[in-house]
Design an enzyme around this catalytic site. Structure first.
Site, PDB file in Angstrom:
ATOM      1  N   ASP A  48       0.823  -1.215   0.000  1.00 59.26           N
ATOM      2  CA  ASP A  48       0.000   0.000   0.000  1.00 59.26           C
ATOM      3  C   ASP A  48       0.856   1.263   0.000  1.00 59.26           C
ATOM      4  O   ASP A  48       0.666   2.154   0.838  1.00 59.26           O
ATOM      5  CB  ASP A  48      -0.929   0.023   1.222  1.00 59.26           C
ATOM      6  CG  ASP A  48      -1.609  -1.315   1.472  1.00 59.26           C
ATOM      7  OD1 ASP A  48      -2.047  -1.930   0.494  1.00 59.26           O
ATOM      8  OD2 ASP A  48      -1.693  -1.732   2.641  1.00 59.26           O
ATOM      9  N   GLU A 215     -11.129   0.646  -2.118  1.00 62.86           N
ATOM     10  CA  GLU A 215     -10.473   0.969  -0.853  1.00 62.86           C
ATOM     11  C   GLU A 215      -9.189   1.733  -1.188  1.00 62.86           C
ATOM     12  O   GLU A 215      -8.956   2.122  -2.332  1.00 62.86           O
ATOM     13  CB  GLU A 215     -10.144  -0.320  -0.083  1.00 62.86           C
ATOM     14  CG  GLU A 215      -9.298  -1.301  -0.888  1.00 62.86           C
ATOM     15  CD  GLU A 215      -9.112  -2.641  -0.221  1.00 62.86           C
ATOM     16  OE1 GLU A 215      -9.640  -2.840   0.889  1.00 62.86           O
ATOM     17  OE2 GLU A 215      -8.426  -3.503  -0.805  1.00 62.86           O
TER      18      GLU A 215
END
Length: 550
Positions: A48, A215
């Site tokens: 991420d 997300e």
């Protein structure tokens, strides 16, 4: 004499830091030396990733979950060559939770931003809320984590300071805590970014569409348009969305701007867009490589009809395919070839930046020494524990490539029977090569566990019985010592272990082990040092060096 010792230690530290800043990996470097690079630009588990640009400098952070220190800070001046320069979090709270491994919890999908002379990092802890730290020096000390919004379920947070100074926050939601997901929400924060001043509003809904599991959003503004860039479609199978609106609260129209296509780069998504000082646009994202974790790729970005097309769009549909080899970004400054540090000679009084503990650090876990070594004390492991899943003092680092060899020179010191230590490849399944004290000698063992996270028991295979290298001659709490070289060779997700008593001739140490990822992280390698629970004096593993080679 004390001043001389202090000066020597300080000099050693400065030399070690300088050496890390010029570290070149033997096993993976993306810079081809001809003006091009090969993806991944970081072939390690920086899950991420997010990036911000300040002048000619780029700063990257990534998810660190329960591993401490947390929130790694990496620096580059060309988006290709990266170095680790520090961490933003030294301890997670509550201490009673993160004092032991809380696998897969903690710091999820952070964002890093530069605003009004300071760096900010926001992240969502799915159990405790939205947190923020800040610093004027990304390589220096960061503030204590501040809980900006307490509560469950909020993840993947990113702020945006607007032209008028107002601050907005976008975030995703964890179904495991909130029992809903695939929506993105925006709310306004105070101008200093420390508290919410409005309620959240849903600005995008991926439920029931191909955009499920939206997300990891990142918030931007460009030419009067508000942009949210986020992944959708799942981790290994997903793609990158870009969405735009004239209001931070939407409604947003969206396009898929990056997908796997016919390449081997699965699920290319979730990262950060940067606009460089040279007027170029680039996107850093991850690729899920299972046991190796989520590695970092770099894609060119072309703005077309006010849409960011990422990678190379050969068919003109605004959705690019990820590149494998491409020209490096233009830069106003010279920047050398440098990679995240892997090997360690343990010559500093500070822990090397490649290492993390599996939980909040306690000084009894271990520490550097003035002797050019790092000592990891035995953790008192409960006798009823079936495996090593809950051991907090593992000193571990990420795997740096698909194929490499890691060799450690160690001294195993034992004060009592059944104390053991060695090297480990840790994940949901793990395997370790450990020397265990039995009577007045040691037994070298392969310790393997499948489904450690499910509480399954270990299997132990004795490899060889070894006599101590040295025995203490004093009567007061004597120990016995074993000097040994331990090695693991990794290739295509398989790991083989070896040992040597002279560092030259290595012996096979059991069957090949199939590596497996951890909870939201890749497999990690390093040191383990344990003993049965009791009142005996601790033994330890003393690491002289750890070297990563081809």
């Amino acid at each position: 004499m004390r001043k001389l010792i202090a000066f020597t230690l300080l000099l050693m530290c400065h030399l070690a830091i300088h050496a890390q800043g010029n570290y070149r990996s033997q096993v993976w470097s993306p810079d081809n030396g001809d003006g091009t690079f090969t993806n991944p630009v970081i072939n390690a588990d920086y899950s991420d990733p997010d990036v911000c640009v300040v002048g000619d400098d780029y700063y990257l952070t990534a998810s660190s979950f329960q591993c401490i220190p947390g929130l790694p800070i990496l620096h580059s001046r060309d988006l290709v060559n990266w170095e680790i320069i520090g961490y933003a979090v030294r301890e997670l709270k509550p201490k009673e939770v993160f004092g032991m491994p809380s696998h897969g919890n903690g710091i999820w999908a952070p964002s890093i931003r530069y605003h009004d002379g300071e760096f900010y990092i926001y992240w969502g802890d799915p159990d405790y809320g939205v947190f923020m730290v800040k610093s004027k020096d990304p390589a220096g000390e960061w503030s204590e984590p501040l809980c900006v919004i307490p509560g469950k379920g909020m993840i993947d947070t990113c702020p945006l300071w607007d032209d008028d100074g107002r601050c907005y926050l976008v975030n995703g939601w964890a179904n495991s805590r909130s029992r809903f997901a695939s929506v993105l929400t925006v709310r306004e924060l105070s101008a200093d970014g420390t508290r919410p001043i409005s309620q959240p509003a849903i600005v995008f809904d991926g439920n029931g569409t191909e955009n499920r599991t939206c997300e990891g959003p990142k918030f931007y503004k460009r030419d009067g348009w508000y942009w949210i860039m986020c992944p959708a479609g799942g981790v290994p199978t997903g793609f990158q969305l870009a969405m735009r609106s004239k209001s931070p609260y939407g409604p947003y129209e969206s396009k898929v701007v990056l997908a796997q296509g016919k390449t081997k780069i699965n699920g290319p998504h979730q990262g950060g867009w940067v606009h460089t000082a040279m007027g170029e646009d680039w996107f850093l994202h991850f690729q899920d490589k299972e046991c190796y974790g989520r590695v970092v790729h770099l894609q060119p970005v072309e703005w077309r009809d006010n849409w960011p097309v990422m990678g190379v769009d050969k068919d003109g549909d605004y959705c690019g395919d990820p590149v494998t080899r491409y020209r490096k970004p233009k830069s106003r400054v010279d920047w050398h070839v440098v990679n995240p540090v892997e090997s360690d000679e343990f010559e500093s009084y500070r822990m090397g930046l490649q290492w993390q503990w599996h939980a909040n650090y306690d000084q009894t876990f271990g520490m550097p020494t003035a002797f050019g070594t790092f000592r990891i004390f035995n953790f008192k492991h409960a006798a009823e524990s079936p495996n090593l899943w809950d051991v907090p003092n593992m000193l571990l680092q990420k795997t740096p490539a698909d194929k490499f060899t890691a060799t450690a020179k160690v001294r195993i010191t034992s004060k009592a029977d059944n104390q053991s230590g060695g090297i480990i490849m840790m994940g949901l399944d793990y395997s370790a090569l450990m020397a265990k004290r039995v009577g007045k000698g040691f037994v070298l063992q392969r310790v393997t566990c499948k489904a450690a996270d499910k509480g399954k028991a270990e299997t132990v295979k004795d490899i060889v019985t070894l006599n101590p290298t040295e025995e203490d001659k004093v009567d007061y709490k004597p120990g016995i010592h074993l000097d040994i070289y331990l090695r693991m060779k990794v290739n295509d997700g398989k790991c083989k272990f070896y040992y040597s008593l002279d560092g030259k001739k290595f012996q096979d140490a059991g069957e090949e082990f199939t590596m497996r990822e951890g909870k939201w992280i890749g497999a990690k390698m390093g040191f383990v040092s344990v003993e049965p629970a009791g009142n005996t004096d601790r033994g330890w593993v003393e690491a002289d060096w750890f070297r990563v080679t081809k």
